[in-house]
Every structure is written in structure tokens, then in C-alpha cells.
Motif scaffolding. Structure first.
Motif, PDB file in Angstrom:
ATOM      1  N   MET A   1      -4.391 -55.043  -0.761  1.00 50.75           N
ATOM      2  CA  MET A   1      -3.716 -56.049  -1.567  1.00 50.75           C
ATOM      3  C   MET A   1      -2.714 -55.355  -2.492  1.00 50.75           C
ATOM      4  N   LYS A   2      -1.533 -55.945  -2.605  1.00 54.22           N
ATOM      5  CA  LYS A   2      -0.505 -55.372  -3.472  1.00 54.22           C
ATOM      6  C   LYS A   2      -0.550 -56.091  -4.824  1.00 54.22           C
ATOM      7  N   ILE A   3      -0.791 -55.306  -5.867  1.00 59.74           N
ATOM      8  CA  ILE A   3      -0.933 -55.836  -7.223  1.00 59.74           C
ATOM      9  C   ILE A   3       0.249 -55.370  -8.073  1.00 59.74           C
ATOM     10  N   GLY A   4       0.905 -56.314  -8.723  1.00 56.71           N
ATOM     11  CA  GLY A   4       1.956 -55.983  -9.674  1.00 56.71           C
ATOM     12  C   GLY A   4       1.369 -55.982 -11.071  1.00 56.71           C
ATOM     13  N   LEU A   5       1.576 -54.913 -11.810  1.00 54.31           N
ATOM     14  CA  LEU A   5       1.046 -54.800 -13.163  1.00 54.31           C
ATOM     15  C   LEU A   5       2.151 -55.103 -14.170  1.00 54.31           C
TER      16      LEU A   5
END
Length: 192
Positions: A1-5
């Protein structure tokens, strides 16, 4: 999963934060945006900062109707002051199957070379940059870098500082905040 912080003190979180986070969640290849509540930034003084958990509560209230936006308190348990490179290492260790990216405004990209171990961040993480008000395009040493992605998002002139000052002056800031956040601030008497 690609998570943007999406890091911030969120003091308070306002509709500008939500518009940018939601735009990134909808228009990029990021699966989820984690709004990381920062206890203390190495670049900001702490005087008018609400308690960590009060700001986290506001982020929960603001994001409860957004499936792709999640509050994150990971930095509460890390040494102060927090540095992004340490937070990223900690998150990667805790969630080895996730791919973490940074979200920042153009103004932050301009000073990114001053961040602690910025090259380590750039070597291992994508950075999504949203536009900020400026005189023309912001030129940086990172222009054309394969890990830097400029995102088309509305330019927001709204700031938490403006909201705090307006509340202190007794002005109506209700349109600038999500309804649950406004209610919480009003009931608690924050920033008065």
C-alpha cells in the motif's frame, strides 16, 4: 500500500489541509494519506501550540468522513524534536509492506536541502509537492528529480495562524473549519 505522509502541527486542522489531502488521495497513485500530527517541529516555536492529543482529536474529527484520510500520532512516541528521516525509518520498520511518500508544499521543497539527512529521504521516498502562493514557479535544486512529483491542487492561502488570530479577535471562522472541528474549538474555548 502506498501511504502519503502529510506532516503538520494542525493547530488547528482547517479546510485547506483537507482539500489538499483529499486532492492528493483522489488524483495521485497514493492509496491513503496519513495526517501526521507533529508534536514539535525543529523549525517552529511552541508557544501557541495546543496539547498534542487535542490537535490529534481535531484531526480525527476532521477526517472521519474521508475514507482515504487517516490521523497518525506516530511522532508522539519518538524523541523530540522530531525529524522526518527518523519518523520514516520508524514507520518503515513498523509497516514493512507499506511504501511511504512525503507530501509537502513548494515552500518546503525550497528549504528541503536543509532537512536532516534529506538525501536519505530522497533516495528512498517519493515526494509529492503541492503548489503554494508564490511569484511564479519556485525553482529548486530538485527540479526534474525522478522522485519529486508536482501535483495539481488548489492553491490555499488559508493558514492555522490566521484562524488562531481571528478567533482571538472574536471573528467568525466557522467557514474555514469542518463543522465538528469548529464545534470542538468553540466548546473548548481554544485560541480565545
Amino acid at each position: 500500500m502506498k501511504i502519503g505522509l502529510y506532516f503538520g502541527t494542525f493547530n488547528p486542522i482547517h479546510i485547506g489541509h483537507l482539500i489538499i489531502a483529499n486532492q492528493l488521495a483522489e488524483e495521485s497513485d497514493i492509496d491513503q494519506i496519513w495526517l501526521v500530527v507533529t508534536p514539535q517541529s525543529p523549525f517552529k516555536k511552541k508557544q501557541s501550540l495546543l496539547d498534542n492529543y487535542q490537535r490529534l482529536d481535531m484531526v480525527y474529527l476532521a477526517t472521519e468522513d474521508y475514507e482515504k484520510l487517516e490521523p497518525c500520532d506516530i511522532e508522539f512516541s519518538l524523541p523530540q524534536p522530531n525529524y522526518t528521516v527518523n519518523t520514516l525509518a520508524h514507520l518503515q520498520e513498523k509497516h514493512p509492506t507499506h511504501e511511504f511518500s512525503l507530501i509537502m508544499g513548494e515552500d518546503n521543497l525550497k528549504s528541503f536541502h536543509k532537512w536532516k539527512n534529506y538525501q536519505v529521504i530522497l533516495d528512498n521516498h517519493d515526494i509529492y509537492v503541492y503548489p503554494r502562493i508564490s511569484e511564479g514557479k519556485v525553482e529548486t535544486q530538485f527540479d526534474g528529480h525522478k522522485r519529486i512529483h508536482h501535483i495539481n491542487a488548489p492553491i490555499m492561502e488559508l493558514s492555522s495562524t490566521f484562524i488562531r488570530k481571528s478567533i482571538k479577535k472574536g471573528r467568525n471562522v466557522k467557514p474555514m473549519l469542518s463543522a465538528p472541528v469548529w464545534k470542538y474549538i468553540d466548546e473548548m474555548g481554544f485560541y480565545e
